[in-house]
Enzyme design. Structure first.
Site, PDB file in Angstrom:
ATOM      1  N   GLU A 123      -0.734  -5.763   2.909  1.00 34.86           N
ATOM      2  CA  GLU A 123      -0.962  -4.847   4.023  1.00 34.86           C
ATOM      3  C   GLU A 123      -0.702  -5.538   5.349  1.00 34.86           C
ATOM      4  O   GLU A 123      -1.242  -6.609   5.612  1.00 34.86           O
ATOM      5  CB  GLU A 123      -2.424  -4.390   3.948  1.00 34.86           C
ATOM      6  CG  GLU A 123      -2.666  -3.019   4.468  1.00 34.86           C
ATOM      7  CD  GLU A 123      -4.034  -2.512   4.042  1.00 34.86           C
ATOM      8  OE1 GLU A 123      -4.083  -1.583   3.225  1.00 34.86           O
ATOM      9  OE2 GLU A 123      -5.057  -3.055   4.504  1.00 34.86           O
ATOM     10  N   GLY A 157      -2.530  -3.246  -2.181  1.00 33.77           N
ATOM     11  CA  GLY A 157      -1.214  -3.838  -1.928  1.00 33.77           C
ATOM     12  C   GLY A 157      -1.200  -4.657  -0.660  1.00 33.77           C
ATOM     13  O   GLY A 157      -2.093  -4.549   0.182  1.00 33.77           O
ATOM     14  N   ASN A 208      -1.181   5.576   3.085  1.00 32.41           N
ATOM     15  CA  ASN A 208      -1.353   6.231   1.794  1.00 32.41           C
ATOM     16  C   ASN A 208      -2.564   7.162   1.876  1.00 32.41           C
ATOM     17  O   ASN A 208      -3.615   6.754   2.344  1.00 32.41           O
ATOM     18  CB  ASN A 208      -1.590   5.139   0.725  1.00 32.41           C
ATOM     19  CG  ASN A 208      -1.721   5.719  -0.661  1.00 32.41           C
ATOM     20  OD1 ASN A 208      -1.694   6.932  -0.843  1.00 32.41           O
ATOM     21  ND2 ASN A 208      -1.863   4.845  -1.637  1.00 32.41           N
ATOM     22  N   THR A 219      -1.578   2.568  -8.091  1.00 28.86           N
ATOM     23  CA  THR A 219      -2.660   3.282  -8.776  1.00 28.86           C
ATOM     24  C   THR A 219      -2.075   4.320  -9.725  1.00 28.86           C
ATOM     25  O   THR A 219      -2.529   4.473 -10.866  1.00 28.86           O
ATOM     26  CB  THR A 219      -3.582   3.932  -7.731  1.00 28.86           C
ATOM     27  OG1 THR A 219      -4.007   2.904  -6.868  1.00 28.86           O
ATOM     28  CG2 THR A 219      -4.774   4.583  -8.374  1.00 28.86           C
ATOM     29  N   SER A 244       0.834  -1.202   0.000  1.00 29.99           N
ATOM     30  CA  SER A 244       0.000   0.000   0.000  1.00 29.99           C
ATOM     31  C   SER A 244       0.874   1.260   0.000  1.00 29.99           C
ATOM     32  O   SER A 244       1.776   1.401   0.826  1.00 29.99           O
ATOM     33  CB  SER A 244      -0.889  -0.029   1.228  1.00 29.99           C
ATOM     34  OG  SER A 244      -1.665   1.121   1.237  1.00 29.99           O
ATOM     35  N   GLY A 245       0.612   2.134  -0.922  1.00 30.43           N
ATOM     36  CA  GLY A 245       1.363   3.394  -0.997  1.00 30.43           C
ATOM     37  C   GLY A 245       2.591   3.303  -1.881  1.00 30.43           C
ATOM     38  O   GLY A 245       3.373   4.238  -1.974  1.00 30.43           O
ATOM     39  N   SER A 257      -5.449   5.704  -0.644  1.00 30.88           N
ATOM     40  CA  SER A 257      -5.275   4.257  -0.718  1.00 30.88           C
ATOM     41  C   SER A 257      -6.498   3.610  -1.379  1.00 30.88           C
ATOM     42  O   SER A 257      -7.641   3.918  -1.042  1.00 30.88           O
ATOM     43  CB  SER A 257      -5.101   3.715   0.695  1.00 30.88           C
ATOM     44  OG  SER A 257      -4.916   2.340   0.628  1.00 30.88           O
ATOM     45  N   SER A 258      -6.228   2.704  -2.335  1.00 29.21           N
ATOM     46  CA  SER A 258      -7.345   2.011  -2.983  1.00 29.21           C
ATOM     47  C   SER A 258      -7.864   0.976  -2.000  1.00 29.21           C
ATOM     48  O   SER A 258      -7.117   0.126  -1.535  1.00 29.21           O
ATOM     49  CB  SER A 258      -6.858   1.286  -4.240  1.00 29.21           C
ATOM     50  OG  SER A 258      -6.037   2.124  -4.997  1.00 29.21           O
TER      51      SER A 258
HETATM   52  N1  ATP Z   1       5.201   8.108 -10.202  1.00 32.65           N
HETATM   53  C1  ATP Z   1       4.844   8.886  -9.206  1.00 32.65           C
HETATM   54  N2  ATP Z   1       5.164  10.179  -9.244  1.00 32.65           N
HETATM   55  C2  ATP Z   1       4.811  10.995  -8.237  1.00 32.65           C
HETATM   56  N3  ATP Z   1       4.151  10.600  -7.127  1.00 32.65           N
HETATM   57  C3  ATP Z   1       3.806   9.307  -7.037  1.00 32.65           C
HETATM   58  C4  ATP Z   1       4.128   8.398  -8.076  1.00 32.65           C
HETATM   59  N4  ATP Z   1       3.656   7.214  -7.690  1.00 32.65           N
HETATM   60  C5  ATP Z   1       3.065   7.376  -6.485  1.00 32.65           C
HETATM   61  N5  ATP Z   1       3.155   8.619  -6.079  1.00 32.65           N
HETATM   62  C6  ATP Z   1       2.639   9.213  -4.821  1.00 32.65           C
HETATM   63  O1  ATP Z   1       2.394   8.182  -3.912  1.00 32.65           O
HETATM   64  C7  ATP Z   1       1.031   8.165  -3.482  1.00 32.65           C
HETATM   65  C8  ATP Z   1       0.519   6.755  -3.339  1.00 32.65           C
HETATM   66  O2  ATP Z   1       0.448   6.135  -4.585  1.00 32.65           O
HETATM   67  P1  ATP Z   1      -0.705   5.099  -4.958  1.00 32.65           P
HETATM   68  O3  ATP Z   1      -2.006   5.604  -4.521  1.00 32.65           O
HETATM   69  O4  ATP Z   1      -0.519   4.817  -6.386  1.00 32.65           O
HETATM   70  O5  ATP Z   1      -0.337   3.885  -4.113  1.00 32.65           O
HETATM   71  P2  ATP Z   1      -0.948   2.422  -4.211  1.00 32.65           P
HETATM   72  O6  ATP Z   1       0.192   1.505  -4.445  1.00 32.65           O
HETATM   73  O7  ATP Z   1      -2.047   2.418  -5.172  1.00 32.65           O
HETATM   74  O8  ATP Z   1      -1.487   2.214  -2.746  1.00 32.65           O
HETATM   75  P3  ATP Z   1      -2.759   1.398  -2.253  1.00 32.65           P
HETATM   76  O9  ATP Z   1      -2.417   0.007  -2.322  1.00 32.65           O
HETATM   77  O10 ATP Z   1      -2.956   1.904  -0.902  1.00 32.65           O
HETATM   78  O11 ATP Z   1      -3.841   1.812  -3.172  1.00 32.65           O
HETATM   79  C9  ATP Z   1       0.276   8.918  -4.557  1.00 32.65           C
HETATM   80  O12 ATP Z   1      -0.857   9.529  -4.024  1.00 32.65           O
HETATM   81  C10 ATP Z   1       1.318   9.924  -5.010  1.00 32.65           C
HETATM   82  O13 ATP Z   1       1.331  11.004  -4.148  1.00 32.65           O
HETATM   83 MG    MG Z   2      -4.032   2.266  -5.093  1.00 30.26          MG
END
Ligand code: ATP
Ligand code: MG
Length: 1081
Positions: free
Chosen positions: A389, A387, A157, A112, A107-108, A160-161
């Site tokens: 967790e 992700g 996050n 996404t 997660s984070g 977070s999804s």
């Molecule tokens: N390529 C990137 N460039 C800039 N910031 C990023 C990038 N990837 C992720 N981030 C930052 O990290 C944060 C978390 O990313 P994201 O929501 O994609 O995580 P996730 O893996 O989908 O988590 P979860 O499993 O909780 O959904 C985003 O809100 C953004 O601020």
């Molecule tokens: Mg996500």
């Protein structure tokens, strides 16, 4: 020429981990760190992309970057997520292979974001056009909608999804997007009613309250204040960098683009509002007579508002919160709910309402974005699932268990597919394959999903079992059945190894996941798996007068009562994961492994231990090893030959034969040991990275030598060109200079010549002039002499005539000239045409005296005539009268000069026009020549009585001024003379013929202001009449007037002005009237 670059150029650390030398966990982490520190967040392991979350926006997603990676080979440029997206898209479009992009990480870690980057890249490079753009826009805009409803801020996050998402994007044969299908996996619905510390509920609640207009909120019966709602956690309501209000607008806009109708949006918002209201409904116990407690709604306002919003009858819902009906075999039993059960029912309803709404949203989006054609299409699936967790304090519950199970499955598919792909490539290329050892997590998957003794199966069994079922009975069951499993740990396990493990509480079990050990608390497992919603509630919902709600609770339809238990949450999830895995296995996988650099959501921080942990559980090292076990590096022959052809004289600069042979010649020439390389059908395989580096090193040296050579040739060429240019320039300059010098010389000679020439010409001209002058003088002299000579001769001949006549002729001529000149002079000096102008030019010569005076007279007469000619007959008569007056009075009476300027008006009374005198006028038959008011002087006192005086050609009449009555009418022949004084007075005496009829009363002594005019007129009449004598005018200061019998003397004396300015007449005695006339000052 296109510049070919490679991933090997300008590399920070190693772009592809497969080339890491030596390969160890430390070097792996060092490489990641080095690249991360230089903002290189992407690194490859073969075709797998490792993505480090930068936690800041990097300038690497610009349209220019998209263009840079478009249609380029995977290893051509430095590692980037776009390279993977491009590779996947191209092999889908060109090789007709369905693709899936598997994004994993905790997660984070950025899954996404990565999925969105992939989608936006594909949208940017695929076809364009109105329809296609609409499809793209709808696909991209589905993200904000789903994120608003399915994402939440968690401790890991901020976005977070909280659901799993798999999206199939469908393309036609050209690679243009046709539409898509989204599948969602198990929304974490417990979040709706309760959030862990420091976390929030789903974004949409906050967005609605912050971003909706006052009007909308009023309609939804909501208050903007978060603190009014029990379901919203308050400690982290506002999230840094998250603008809920703006996001609400984005979401509404996105819903519109995706194709939601306005009333659908309204229904969705009503449901969201209803969930918030539901959280505020509270219950109180009420004792019943049988001693049991029954729950009652405490404050019915929220319930009422919620029912109004959803169109539910309040009493129905209220009852559903107080009673539960159980149906079994045609029997209905109704039991009351206590307060705890009522709360449970309320939360269950809220969770169901929200999660069903979410599923409805996905279905609705799918309706909009589904491909419009049934034609065969290619598919690219993007998987962005929650992700892995782990809550450190052991707070992991059913949700984490499900999430981690899903990740476990993904890891398994990753292992399977990478190995299979590797293996398949060797087979495809005809190369021998040796097996590699790696950790296979199939055993953990089995522990969870095994149909007989898997944890999920046991949970289901426990839920369906009759009798008392609690979380503890479930744990007991696990402890007996899974006791021997090497990845299952529990304190109450028969396995004595954990008996003293205090980190493992009694109500927990621990699973050794591929990503680490996770401690699960069993509390809530049974409930959450059951996911029970009392039938009374679903029936109440079905009765709602709200189309959306009705759709969401189809089981509430009394006509379709189904006594079978609905499938459990775990069962459903296992089934959908199974489908997903089968789906993924049919596609060509592309991996993005997301790594979180730190726990603080901070940029620039790289926590070694955290990254190391992820690298371990993601099995990245094994991935590298697997990749290197066979051959570390592979490349198609063409680019390989292109890159290294300069290392061998035979291949440099051009190789004419097939690329493979070229590469073989090249490798043989470089004496690379045969075991280091293998020649596949289309690629060369290099076993050891060292060999590749050796090639690269050689290439680098060779490039330097080549650069020197190019430099040398270039410098030579440059100098030569420069020299040739200089030489050419010098010739041009010299030519120009010579031309200039010659021109200058020529100009000098030319000007000198002109000077000499002008001098010579001047000298010649002067000489000629002298000669001509001399000649002219000679001619003149001759002429003069001839003239004199002729003169002499003529004079001699005419002398005799000249003396006799010349004198008179000259005299006549001179006189003529003088007279001519005199007349011309006179003409230009004529005086004005005024008859009184006295000017006349002086005469020039004495002999012209007579003529001059005569001319003056003629001129004067002429101009007088001219002057007279202008006069009309009337004017002439006036002037004649004036002339006559002058003849009579000029120089005789002092009054005369003042009368000259006064015109003789005659009729001063306007007698014919004035109606007052009409009678008088008719009494006189003749034309009135003069009518005036005069004073008749009284002999007795010398005073005057005003009388009208009328004069006609025949007589004069005196009449009363007021009445107009005729006092006397005297025929003019009876008037013999008139007497006046010499002074300025207006007195006059009209003397009548003695013995005439008129003379009976005596003469008239009158005075008038118009004396001169009256007498002149009288005189004129007398002069023109043939029958009468001329009127005599006596002018003297003493005259006699006959009054009846007496003659009275009228004497005029001059008085000084101080005695008054008016003329006065006084009777001095019987015979004398004295008139004193003031002298004028
Ligand atoms: N390529 C990137 N460039 C800039 N910031 C990023 C990038 N990837 C992720 N981030 C930052 O990290 C944060 C978390 O990313 P994201 O929501 O994609 O995580 P996730 O893996 O989908 O988590 P979860 O499993 O909780 O959904 C985003 O809100 C953004 O601020
Ligand atoms: Mg996500």
């Amino acid at each position: 020429m296109e510049v070919k670059t490679s991933l090997l150029d300008n590399m920070i650390g190693v772009g592809d981990m497969v080339l890491l030398e030596p390969l160890s966990e430390d070097s792996f982490l060092d490489n990641l760190k080095k690249r991360f520190d230089h903002s290189e967040i992407y690194t490859y392991i073969g075709s797998v992309v490792i993505s480090m979350n930068p936690y800041r926006s990097l300038p690497i997603y610009t349209p220019e970057k998209v263009e840079e990676y478009r249609n380029r080979n995977f290893y051509e440029l430095s590692p980037h997520i776009y390279a993977l997206a491009d590779e996947a898209y191209r092999s889908l479009r060109d090789q007709d292979k369905d693709q899936c992009i598997l994004i994993t990480g905790e997660s984070g870690a950025g899954k996404t974001e990565a999925s969105k980057l992939v989608m936006s890249y594909v949208a940017a490079v695929c076809g364009k056009g109105h329809e296609v753009n609409k499809v793209k826009e709808q696909l991209l805009q589905s993200n904000p909608v789903l994120e608003a409803f399915g994402n939440a801020k968690t401790v890991r996050n901020d976005n977070s999804s909280r659901f799993g998402k798999y999206m199939d994007i469908e393309f036609d044969f050209k690679g243009d997007p046709l539409g898509g299908v989204i599948s969602n996996y198990l929304l974490e619905k417990s979040r709706v009613v309760k959030q862990p510390r420091g976390e929030r509920n789903f974004h949409v609640f906050y967005q609605l309250l912050s971003g909706a207009s006052d009007d909308t909120l009023r309609k939804l019966k909501l208050d903007r204040d978060f603190s009014k709602y029990n379901y919203l956690s308050l400690d982290s309501a506002a999230v840094n960098g998250l603008d809920d209000a703006a996001n609400f607008r984005t979401v509404r806009n996105a819903m519109q683009i995706v194709g939601f109708m306005e009333d659908e949006v309204q229904s969705v918002l009503e449901l969201v509002a209803a969930v918030l209201k539901l959280g505020n409904i509270e219950f109180k116990p009420e004792s019943r007579c049988n001693g049991t407690d029954e729950s009652r709604v405490k404050d019915k306002n929220d319930l009422k508002e919620m029912c109004e919003l959803l169109g539910i009858e309040q009493s129905v819902l209220e009852r559903a919160f107080s009673y539960r009906t159980v149906e079994a075999k045609m029997e209905k039993v109704s039991t009351t709910l206590n307060v705890a059960q009522a709360y449970y029912a309320r939360d269950a309803l809220a969770k169901n309402l929200y999660s069903r709404l979410f599923s409805w949203l996905v279905t609705r989006i799918n309706e909009s974005i589904q491909a419009q054609t049934k034609a065969r299409h290619k598919v690219m699936g993007v998987l962005d699932i929650y992700g892995f967790e782990i809550f450190e304090n052991g707070d992991n519950s059913f949700e984490q268990f499900i999430i981690n199970y899903c990740n476990e499955k993904l890891q398994q598919i990753f292992i399977e597919l990478t190995l299979r792909e590797e293996q398949e490539e060797y087979v495809r290329e005809g190369i021998e394959w040796t097996n590699i050892e790696y950790f296979n997590n199939a055993i953990i998957c089995d522990l969870i999903e095994n149909n007989q003794n898997g944890i999920l199966a046991m949970l289901d069994e426990e839920c369906l079992r009759p009798g008392t079922v609690t979380d503890e009975t479930f744990l007991d069951k696990l402890n007996t059945i899974c006791a021997d499993h090497q990845h299952f740990e529990s304190r109450l396990n028969k396995n004595s190894k954990f008996l003293n493990d205090h980190s493992l509480p009694h109500n927990c079990f621990r699973i050794q996941h591929y990503a680490g050990k996770v401690l699960y608390r069993v509390e809530g497992f049974v409930d959450k798996n059951n996911d029970l919603l009392y039938r009374d509630l679903s029936q109440a919902m079905y009765k709602a007068n709200h189309s959306l709600i009705k759709q969401l609770f189809p089981e509430g339809n009394p006509a379709k009562v189904n006594l079978k238990r609905p499938p459990t949450a775990g069962f459903q999830f296992r089934a959908s994961v199974g489908t997903l895995m089968r789906n993924l296995q049919t596609k060509n996988p592309n991996y993005i492994r997301c790594i979180k650099p730190n726990d603080k959501k901070a940029s620039h921080i790289f926590t070694d231990s955290l990254v190391c942990h992820q690298v371990r559980y993601l099995g990245l090292m094994e991935n590298v090893r697997v990749r290197r076990a066979g051959y570390a590096f592979r490349q198609p022959y063409e680019p390989c030959l292109e890159r290294y052809k300069m290392l061998c004289k035979r291949t440099w600069p051009h190789w004419k034969g097939p690329a493979r042979e070229g590469v073989e010649v090249l490798m043989a020439d470089l004496q690379i040991p045969a075991e280091e390389i293998a020649y596949g059908r289309s690629k060369i395989f290099i076993r050891n990275p060292r060999t590749l580096f050796f090639l690269e090193e050689k290439r680098k040296q060779c490039l330097q030598d080549l650069a020197t050579l190019i430099q040398k040739i270039y410098r030579g060429w440059k100098c030569r060109t420069h020299f040739l240019l200089m030489k050419k320039s010098q010739i041009v300059v010299a030519a120009w200079y010579r031309r200039y010098a010659q021109q200058k010389k020529y100009r000098n000679i030319k000007s000198a010549t002109t000077v000499v020439q002008s001098y010579t010409r001047g000298w010649q001209a002067r000489k000629l002039l002298r000669e001509l002058k001399y000649q002219k003088r000679c001619e003149e002299a001759v002429t003069t002499i001839a003239a004199f000579w002729h003169g002499t001769q003529v004079r001699r001949e005419y002398r005799k005539f000249f003396r006799a006549n010349a004198g008179k002729k000259i005299y006549d001529f001179t006189i003529q000239r003088i007279i001519q000149k005199y007349f011309l002079g006179l003409k230009s000096n004529m005086p004005s045409m005024s008859p009184i102008d006295k000017k006349w030019p002086a005469r020039p010569y004495g002999f012209l005296d007579g003529v001059h005076t005569e001319l003056r007279k003629i001129f004067h007469h002429w101009r007088c005539k001219k002057y007279r000619d202008q006069f009309t007959e009337e004017k002439k008569a006036v002037y004649e009268e004036k002339l006559e007056a002058s003849e009579i009075f000029k120089g005789k009476k002092a009054l005369y000069p003042s009368s000259v300027s006064q015109p003789f008006k005659g009729d001063y009374l306007e007698i014919s026009k004035n109606p007052k005198y009409q009678k008088l006028n008719s009494a006189v038959d003749e034309k009135v020549l003069l009518a005036d008011v005069v004073n008749k002087i009284n002999r007795a006192n010398g005073k005057g009585t005003p009388r009208i005086f009328l004069l006609t050609k025949k007589n004069f009449v005196l009449a009363d001024q007021k009445t107009g009555q005729v006092k006397a009418s005297i025929p003019l022949p009876d008037v013999t003379s008139v007497s006046v004084s010499t002074q300025k007075d207006g007195f006059f005496a009209l003397k009548l013929k003695e013995g005439s009829a008129s003379a009976v009363k005596g003469d008239f002594l009158l005075s008038s202001e118009h004396l001169i005019e009256i007498i002149t007129k009288l005189h004129r009449i007398g002069a023109t009449a043939a029958d009468r004598e001329k009127l005599k005018v006596d002018i003297s200061d003493e005259f006699l007037v006959q009054f009846k019998q007496d003659k009275v003397c009228v004497k005029f004396i001059q008085s000084s002005p101080k005695n008054g300015n008016s003329v006065s007449c006084k009777r001095k005695n019987n015979r004398l009237l004295e008139v004193s006339v003031p002298t004028s000052p």
